[in-house]
Write a protein that holds these residues in place. Structure first.
Motif, short mmCIF file in Angstrom:
data_model
loop_
_atom_site.label_atom_id
_atom_site.label_comp_id
_atom_site.label_asym_id
_atom_site.label_seq_id
_atom_site.Cartn_x
_atom_site.Cartn_y
_atom_site.Cartn_z
N ILE A 286 89.34 67.68 46.67
CA ILE A 286 88.95 67.18 47.76
C ILE A 286 89.66 68.02 48.98
CG2 ILE A 286 89.58 65.16 49.37
CD1 ILE A 286 89.66 63.51 46.64
N GLN A 287 89.09 68.46 49.89
CA GLN A 287 89.51 69.29 51.02
C GLN A 287 89.45 68.25 52.39
OE1 GLN A 287 87.21 72.87 51.80
NE2 GLN A 287 87.48 73.53 49.75
N PHE A 288 90.62 68.38 53.13
CA PHE A 288 91.01 67.64 54.19
C PHE A 288 91.44 68.13 55.18
CE2 PHE A 288 94.46 67.43 51.26
CZ PHE A 288 95.53 67.48 52.11
N VAL A 289 91.73 67.45 56.27
CA VAL A 289 92.29 67.61 57.79
C VAL A 289 93.02 66.32 57.97
CG1 VAL A 289 90.77 69.65 58.63
CG2 VAL A 289 90.64 67.30 59.34
N SER A 290 94.27 66.84 58.48
CA SER A 290 95.40 65.56 58.92
C SER A 290 96.18 65.97 60.17
CB SER A 290 96.09 65.59 57.77
OG SER A 290 97.36 64.61 58.21
N ASP A 291 96.81 64.81 60.80
CA ASP A 291 97.69 65.39 61.71
C ASP A 291 98.84 65.62 61.42
OD1 ASP A 291 95.71 64.57 63.65
OD2 ASP A 291 96.33 62.39 63.82
N ASP A 292 99.28 65.51 59.98
CA ASP A 292 100.53 66.00 59.50
C ASP A 292 100.96 67.17 59.15
OD1 ASP A 292 101.52 63.40 59.37
OD2 ASP A 292 100.55 62.76 57.43
N LEU A 293 102.09 67.78 59.48
CA LEU A 293 102.40 69.17 59.07
C LEU A 293 102.25 69.36 57.52
CD1 LEU A 293 105.74 69.50 60.93
CD2 LEU A 293 103.60 70.64 61.37
N PRO A 294 101.41 70.51 57.34
CA PRO A 294 101.39 70.75 55.86
C PRO A 294 102.44 70.59 54.85
CG PRO A 294 100.06 72.39 57.30
CD PRO A 294 101.06 71.71 57.93
N GLU A 295 103.53 71.01 55.51
CA GLU A 295 104.97 71.04 54.43
C GLU A 295 105.17 69.58 54.20
OE1 GLU A 295 104.84 74.82 57.01
OE2 GLU A 295 104.32 72.68 57.34
N VAL A 296 104.81 68.76 55.23
CA VAL A 296 105.13 67.39 54.97
C VAL A 296 104.21 66.85 53.86
CG1 VAL A 296 105.10 64.97 56.13
CG2 VAL A 296 106.18 67.11 57.38
N ILE A 297 103.08 67.09 53.97
CA ILE A 297 102.00 66.49 53.05
C ILE A 297 102.62 66.94 51.73
CG2 ILE A 297 99.44 66.63 52.34
CD1 ILE A 297 98.73 67.02 55.06
N ILE A 298 102.45 68.26 51.48
CA ILE A 298 102.94 68.92 50.20
C ILE A 298 104.33 68.12 49.67
CG2 ILE A 298 103.86 70.84 48.85
CD1 ILE A 298 101.72 72.56 50.69
N GLY A 299 105.23 68.04 50.47
CA GLY A 299 106.58 67.28 50.11
C GLY A 299 106.20 65.67 49.57
N ARG A 300 105.45 65.02 50.51
CA ARG A 300 105.26 63.77 50.21
C ARG A 300 104.52 63.59 48.91
NH1 ARG A 300 102.79 62.13 56.06
NH2 ARG A 300 104.69 61.32 56.95
N THR B 62 99.42 61.32 53.72
CA THR B 62 98.79 61.72 55.27
C THR B 62 98.60 60.64 56.16
OG1 THR B 62 96.62 61.73 54.43
CG2 THR B 62 97.78 63.72 54.13
N THR B 63 98.42 61.03 57.24
CA THR B 63 97.94 59.96 58.46
C THR B 63 96.88 60.71 59.14
OG1 THR B 63 99.54 60.89 60.03
CG2 THR B 63 100.26 59.12 58.68
N ASN B 64 96.04 59.87 59.57
CA ASN B 64 94.76 60.21 60.39
C ASN B 64 94.03 61.30 59.44
OD1 ASN B 64 92.64 60.03 62.44
ND2 ASN B 64 93.87 61.53 63.83
N ILE B 65 93.56 61.19 58.18
CA ILE B 65 93.13 62.00 57.68
C ILE B 65 91.71 61.94 57.71
CG2 ILE B 65 93.28 60.19 55.63
CD1 ILE B 65 93.22 62.90 53.55
N SER B 66 90.80 63.07 57.54
CA SER B 66 89.37 63.12 57.36
C SER B 66 89.04 64.06 56.23
CB SER B 66 88.80 63.82 58.80
OG SER B 66 88.93 62.92 59.72
N VAL B 67 88.31 63.54 55.26
CA VAL B 67 87.98 64.52 54.06
C VAL B 67 86.62 65.03 54.69
CG1 VAL B 67 86.91 64.19 51.78
CG2 VAL B 67 89.13 62.91 52.55
N ASN B 68 86.52 66.56 54.25
CA ASN B 68 85.20 67.28 54.68
C ASN B 68 84.63 67.87 53.74
OD1 ASN B 68 86.84 69.42 54.45
ND2 ASN B 68 87.40 69.57 56.77
N LYS B 69 84.95 68.01 52.56
CA LYS B 69 84.50 68.37 51.36
C LYS B 69 85.10 67.86 50.00
CE LYS B 69 82.96 72.82 49.38
NZ LYS B 69 83.08 74.47 49.49
N ILE B 70 84.00 67.75 49.16
CA ILE B 70 84.43 67.01 47.87
C ILE B 70 83.81 67.87 46.87
CG2 ILE B 70 85.04 65.12 46.26
CD1 ILE B 70 84.37 63.26 48.57
N GLY B 71 84.59 68.12 45.42
CA GLY B 71 83.54 68.80 44.65
C GLY B 71 84.16 68.10 43.27
N LEU B 72 83.13 67.72 42.45
CA LEU B 72 83.39 67.39 41.07
C LEU B 72 82.51 68.12 40.20
CD1 LEU B 72 84.19 64.60 39.52
CD2 LEU B 72 81.84 63.79 39.52
#
Length: 249
Positions: free
Chosen positions: A20-34, A121-131
């Motif tokens: 799943i690929q996404f964009v978010s308002d959070d800093l990338p380091e915060v997302i990876i840490g969480r 994450t917060t305010n996330i949008s998913v723009n690509k998925i691959g199964l």
């Protein structure tokens, strides 16, 4: 067969994954840490991947690196992997005879998707998925001894090809799903395959370019449909006589 089998006696899956690929308002380091903290508490071991040593600006500028994972989480007791990057997360079940079946895999994906939207994450949008499902057809287990016993034909200049092939093609399903089938003789495939692999059937269902989802139910609904399209593409290549031997009654 008129209907898709629900379960096989001996499936050919050597890896199943969803990215799943996404964009978010959070800093990338915060997302990876969480994400790391969330799954470590759930019984996973964290590993830093070599690509993390490449500076973030270089990774972002290179389309081949932008969505690559920097952290891998490995299940302590099991075959599951979770890989996390600054704008992508993927869940994998890898290994011969490790796939738990769709009901279990779907439940695991549901947990990943819901965690992404509610915990990471917060305010996330998913723009690509691959199964994606990678299948190794093994002569002794799947009743197909030769690559060309699968349901396909390729001709060049009116002459049917009978030697080893590496064939890729796309089929669009509805408006949000693109099915890519990669059909290869074992001689074209790198990596470890089960002994006596006669063919590799790699089916990936991905989103169309205009896809956008802002909640977990929409992502899960897309994945559910993608799984049906994946099964349809796979079984289209398996002769009916072979399917009848493989299907669990």
């Amino acid at each position: 067969m008129n209907t898709l089998p629900s379960k096989l006696k001996d499936d050919a899956i050597v890896e199943a994954l969803c990215q799943i690929q996404f964009v978010s308002d959070d800093l990338p380091e915060v997302i990876i840490g969480r994400a790391t903290d969330f799954w470590v508490k759930s019984g996973y071991l964290a590993e830093r991947l070599p690509i993390a040593d490449i500076p973030a600006p270089i990774r972002k500028a290179n389309p081949n690196l932008r969505f690559q994972p920097t952290i891998q989480l490995r299940e302590k007791q099991g075959p599951n992997l979770i890989r996390i990057g600054e704008q992508a997360i993927s869940f994998h079940v890898a290994g011969e005879k490790k796939y738990p079946g769709w009901d279990s895999f779907r439940a695991q994906l549901k947990g990943v998707v819901e965690a992404l939207f509610s915990n990471l994450t917060t305010n996330i949008s998913v723009n690509k998925i691959g199964l994606r499902y990678i299948n190794a057809i093994v002569q002794d287990r799947h009743f197909i001894k030769d690559f060309h016993e699968l349901e396909f034909e390729v001709s060049v200049g009116g002459k049917q090809l009978t030697g080893p092939l590496n064939l890729n093609f796309n089929v669009s399903e509805e408006t949000e799903h693109i099915v890519t089938t990669r059909l290869a003789h074992g001689s074209f495939v790198q990596g470890t395959l089960p002994a006596k692999t006669s063919a590799v059937i790699d089916v990936e269902v991905s989103t169309a370019n205009a896809f956008l989802a802002k909640n977990a139910p929409d992502v899960l609904n897309w994945i559910e449909k993608a799984h049906t399209f994946e099964k349809t593409a796979f079984f289209a290549l398996i002769p009916d006589t072979v399917q009848q031997k493989l299907v669990e009654k």
